[in-house]
Design a protein around this motif. Sequence first.
Motif, PDB file in Angstrom:
ATOM      1  N   ASN A  90      -1.138  51.023 107.743  1.00 38.08           N
ATOM      2  CA  ASN A  90      -1.126  49.719 107.074  1.00 38.08           C
ATOM      3  C   ASN A  90       0.038  49.697 106.088  1.00 38.08           C
TER       4      ASN A  90
ATOM      5  N   ASN B 206      -3.272  42.393 107.075  1.00 42.01           N
ATOM      6  CA  ASN B 206      -3.470  42.739 108.475  1.00 42.01           C
ATOM      7  C   ASN B 206      -2.536  41.925 109.359  1.00 42.01           C
ATOM      8  N   SER B 207      -2.634  42.139 110.655  1.00 35.04           N
ATOM      9  CA  SER B 207      -1.704  41.521 111.607  1.00 35.04           C
ATOM     10  C   SER B 207      -2.361  40.440 112.447  1.00 35.04           C
TER      11      SER B 207
ATOM     12  N   GLU C 190       1.945  43.123 115.173  1.00 37.02           N
ATOM     13  CA  GLU C 190       2.408  43.903 114.029  1.00 37.02           C
ATOM     14  C   GLU C 190       3.628  43.264 113.370  1.00 37.02           C
TER      15      GLU C 190
ATOM     16  N   GLN D 187       2.683  41.323 110.112  1.00 35.42           N
ATOM     17  CA  GLN D 187       2.017  42.018 109.008  1.00 35.42           C
ATOM     18  C   GLN D 187       2.795  41.730 107.718  1.00 35.42           C
TER      19      GLN D 187
END
Length: 384
Positions: free
Chosen positions: A8, A144-145, A163, A166
């Motif tokens: 993360n 988060n993505s 991703e 993010q």
Amino acid sequence: MMEFSFVNPTKIIFGQGQIATIQQEIPSSAKVMIIYGGGSIKQNGIYQQVVDALSEHQVVEFSGIEPNPSYETAMRAVAQIKEHNIDYLLAVGGGSVIDGTKFIAAAAKFDGKPWDILAKAAEVTDALPIGVVLTLPATGSESNSYSVVSKLDSNDKLPFFSEKVQPKFAVLDAQVTKTLPERQLANGIVDAFVHVMEQYLTFDHGAKVQDRFAEGLLHTLIEEGPRVFAEPDNMEVRENLMWSATMALNGLIGAGVPQDWSTHMLGHEITALYGLDHAQTLAIVLPRMMHAMRQQKEAKLLQYAERIWGISEQDNNIAIDLAIEKTVAFFHSVNMPTRFSDYQLGEEIVDAIVEQLERHGMVALGENQQVTLDISREVLKASL
């Protein structure tokens, strides 16, 4: 425990007065688009803090992101991005603004029809960088993505993951929540709670660390949720709620464990068709989903009953019933209704929602794909 990879990269900047730090987080050469919702940030002082922090940056604004961000509005933002050569996005708001910004970031760089990102799971290979100033703790979208976006002309509400969207950083200053309406506070608490439950309430998988983390978040939300209404000036309560909501969906408790999300899928269709807030739909569906799937989830339901509610009843059925009742009571303690009838919706909605589920291929949901359309119909009827 299942195999997993956990990363993360979002930088969390937590604490009072931290909005000023965005000046250092966004490159000085960047041309920034500030994206926000209906304009409440101009009444509560957040907007001015953001503008002051970006006084040395080139800035363009885009407002009007809806509580359920729409594809149509997002595409207007994309047009402005291309017109002004924007190269950095700053989402100032809650989950809807952040979700909308994620789609905007992807759509602005997408070679093709952006709706395909949602409707066809088209791969996102590039996106504009995103920063966040969080104003409503709820969805965890700040770290988060994931994103969920609606298409107004077809009543579609669809998720996507990449991703590439993010957020680079997120500022979490719980002081900004002091001006939130009680309805939004309740939504945030319930949303975070159900996020944890969808990752926790599945089947035994031997992931003791994830279970205990999840139980800690549930206890915090249950303890602090009602307190935020009784003690509105208690910043410690607000900070714990904000951090719980972020931790609920930043990937940590979901790493290496099975996940459910059937309650969310039904909830998305309810919102798309009838306009209920996302958390309102979750509070309606979750207790009845727990009941409908009680045999498949028996071990974790009993663990939930004992560890979260202190229920040690020897009769398993009674213990599960009590745990579900306690869950409903918790929702009520944060002023959240739990039935369709509370929103003047009746039996006529069941067929419409099931049709939407079938149209979107949501015919086998849950951690074991055991939530069929028949079970979804059962859950919806029990929720009336």
